[in-house]
Design a protein around this motif. Structure first.
Motif, PDB file in Angstrom:
ATOM      1  N   MET A  14      -6.777   0.412  -7.588  1.00 48.00           N
ATOM      2  CA  MET A  14      -5.647  -0.433  -7.921  1.00 48.00           C
ATOM      3  C   MET A  14      -5.358  -1.347  -6.732  1.00 48.00           C
ATOM      4  O   MET A  14      -5.251  -0.899  -5.608  1.00 48.00           O
ATOM      5  CB  MET A  14      -4.424   0.433  -8.238  1.00 48.00           C
ATOM      6  CG  MET A  14      -3.202  -0.374  -8.527  1.00 48.00           C
ATOM      7  SD  MET A  14      -1.810   0.560  -9.199  1.00 48.00           S
ATOM      8  CE  MET A  14      -1.133   1.299  -7.744  1.00 48.00           C
ATOM      9  N   HIS A  15      -5.214  -2.609  -6.997  1.00 49.95           N
ATOM     10  CA  HIS A  15      -4.894  -3.593  -5.967  1.00 49.95           C
ATOM     11  C   HIS A  15      -3.380  -3.658  -5.806  1.00 49.95           C
ATOM     12  O   HIS A  15      -2.644  -3.710  -6.779  1.00 49.95           O
ATOM     13  CB  HIS A  15      -5.444  -4.959  -6.351  1.00 49.95           C
ATOM     14  CG  HIS A  15      -5.111  -6.035  -5.376  1.00 49.95           C
ATOM     15  ND1 HIS A  15      -5.714  -6.112  -4.145  1.00 49.95           N
ATOM     16  CD2 HIS A  15      -4.227  -7.041  -5.437  1.00 49.95           C
ATOM     17  CE1 HIS A  15      -5.216  -7.142  -3.491  1.00 49.95           C
ATOM     18  NE2 HIS A  15      -4.309  -7.724  -4.254  1.00 49.95           N
ATOM     19  N   ILE A  16      -2.910  -3.656  -4.576  1.00 50.66           N
ATOM     20  CA  ILE A  16      -1.479  -3.733  -4.291  1.00 50.66           C
ATOM     21  C   ILE A  16      -1.138  -5.134  -3.798  1.00 50.66           C
ATOM     22  O   ILE A  16      -1.801  -5.670  -2.917  1.00 50.66           O
ATOM     23  CB  ILE A  16      -1.068  -2.697  -3.214  1.00 50.66           C
ATOM     24  CG1 ILE A  16      -1.450  -1.282  -3.643  1.00 50.66           C
ATOM     25  CG2 ILE A  16       0.414  -2.811  -2.885  1.00 50.66           C
ATOM     26  CD1 ILE A  16      -0.719  -0.789  -4.860  1.00 50.66           C
ATOM     27  N   MET A  17      -0.102  -5.721  -4.388  1.00 56.31           N
ATOM     28  CA  MET A  17       0.336  -7.047  -3.991  1.00 56.31           C
ATOM     29  C   MET A  17       1.763  -6.936  -3.451  1.00 56.31           C
ATOM     30  O   MET A  17       2.667  -6.486  -4.148  1.00 56.31           O
ATOM     31  CB  MET A  17       0.327  -7.981  -5.207  1.00 56.31           C
ATOM     32  CG  MET A  17       0.816  -9.369  -4.909  1.00 56.31           C
ATOM     33  SD  MET A  17       0.762 -10.464  -6.354  1.00 56.31           S
ATOM     34  CE  MET A  17       2.020  -9.782  -7.394  1.00 56.31           C
ATOM     35  N   ARG A  18       1.961  -7.318  -2.205  1.00 51.01           N
ATOM     36  CA  ARG A  18       3.305  -7.313  -1.633  1.00 51.01           C
ATOM     37  C   ARG A  18       4.083  -8.481  -2.205  1.00 51.01           C
ATOM     38  O   ARG A  18       3.584  -9.594  -2.300  1.00 51.01           O
ATOM     39  CB  ARG A  18       3.239  -7.417  -0.123  1.00 51.01           C
ATOM     40  CG  ARG A  18       2.736  -6.156   0.532  1.00 51.01           C
ATOM     41  CD  ARG A  18       2.992  -6.243   2.022  1.00 51.01           C
ATOM     42  NE  ARG A  18       3.251  -5.009   2.700  1.00 51.01           N
ATOM     43  CZ  ARG A  18       4.289  -4.184   2.530  1.00 51.01           C
ATOM     44  NH1 ARG A  18       5.191  -4.456   1.643  1.00 51.01           N
ATOM     45  NH2 ARG A  18       4.428  -3.106   3.232  1.00 51.01           N
ATOM     46  N   THR A  19       5.317  -8.211  -2.611  1.00 51.89           N
ATOM     47  CA  THR A  19       6.134  -9.225  -3.251  1.00 51.89           C
ATOM     48  C   THR A  19       7.580  -9.083  -2.779  1.00 51.89           C
ATOM     49  O   THR A  19       8.068  -7.978  -2.599  1.00 51.89           O
ATOM     50  CB  THR A  19       6.102  -9.056  -4.788  1.00 51.89           C
ATOM     51  OG1 THR A  19       4.749  -9.080  -5.216  1.00 51.89           O
ATOM     52  CG2 THR A  19       6.857 -10.141  -5.492  1.00 51.89           C
ATOM     53  N   THR A  20       8.239 -10.196  -2.618  1.00 53.62           N
ATOM     54  CA  THR A  20       9.664 -10.193  -2.311  1.00 53.62           C
ATOM     55  C   THR A  20      10.414 -10.513  -3.599  1.00 53.62           C
ATOM     56  O   THR A  20      10.110 -11.497  -4.279  1.00 53.62           O
ATOM     57  CB  THR A  20       9.997 -11.256  -1.246  1.00 53.62           C
ATOM     58  OG1 THR A  20       9.236 -10.974  -0.072  1.00 53.62           O
ATOM     59  CG2 THR A  20      11.472 -11.258  -0.915  1.00 53.62           C
ATOM     60  N   LEU A  21      11.371  -9.661  -3.931  1.00 54.18           N
ATOM     61  CA  LEU A  21      12.143  -9.846  -5.159  1.00 54.18           C
ATOM     62  C   LEU A  21      13.625  -9.881  -4.833  1.00 54.18           C
ATOM     63  O   LEU A  21      14.094  -9.144  -3.973  1.00 54.18           O
ATOM     64  CB  LEU A  21      11.895  -8.687  -6.134  1.00 54.18           C
ATOM     65  CG  LEU A  21      10.463  -8.459  -6.584  1.00 54.18           C
ATOM     66  CD1 LEU A  21      10.361  -7.154  -7.347  1.00 54.18           C
ATOM     67  CD2 LEU A  21      10.001  -9.609  -7.446  1.00 54.18           C
ATOM     68  N   ASP A  22      14.354 -10.725  -5.522  1.00 50.90           N
ATOM     69  CA  ASP A  22      15.810 -10.742  -5.427  1.00 50.90           C
ATOM     70  C   ASP A  22      16.351  -9.989  -6.641  1.00 50.90           C
ATOM     71  O   ASP A  22      16.330 -10.508  -7.763  1.00 50.90           O
ATOM     72  CB  ASP A  22      16.340 -12.182  -5.425  1.00 50.90           C
ATOM     73  CG  ASP A  22      15.911 -12.952  -4.188  1.00 50.90           C
ATOM     74  OD1 ASP A  22      15.878 -12.344  -3.106  1.00 50.90           O
ATOM     75  OD2 ASP A  22      15.608 -14.147  -4.318  1.00 50.90           O
ATOM     76  N   LEU A  23      16.783  -8.758  -6.406  1.00 50.02           N
ATOM     77  CA  LEU A  23      17.266  -7.906  -7.483  1.00 50.02           C
ATOM     78  C   LEU A  23      18.715  -7.523  -7.223  1.00 50.02           C
ATOM     79  O   LEU A  23      19.132  -7.360  -6.077  1.00 50.02           O
ATOM     80  CB  LEU A  23      16.413  -6.632  -7.574  1.00 50.02           C
ATOM     81  CG  LEU A  23      14.928  -6.844  -7.819  1.00 50.02           C
ATOM     82  CD1 LEU A  23      14.171  -5.553  -7.634  1.00 50.02           C
ATOM     83  CD2 LEU A  23      14.696  -7.416  -9.197  1.00 50.02           C
TER      84      LEU A  23
END
Length: 66
Positions: A1-10
């Protein structure tokens, strides 16, 4: 599984509510589960919307005998 770092405004409040409802404390795990459940929901809706619209040119009774 490839992991993608992401910034989210939640919404902090939404995250808190989901943590309480699920008992899951890890935000990454929480988001993974939420996205997988949303995808399952969409697939169920698509199956429901296509019910009776797909024509299968096979004899189901013969296929069951195999």
């Amino acid at each position: 599984m490839h992991i993608m770092r992401t910034t989210l405004d939640l919404s902090d409040e939404l995250i808190k509510k989901v943590k309480v409802a699920t008992g899951i404390k890890n935000k990454t795990k929480l988001i993974h589960i939420a996205l997988n459940e949303y995808l399952r929901k969409i697939k169920r809706i698509n199956i429901k919307n296509n019910y009776g619209k797909i024509i299968i040119d096979r004899d189901v009774l013969k296929m069951r005998e195999m």
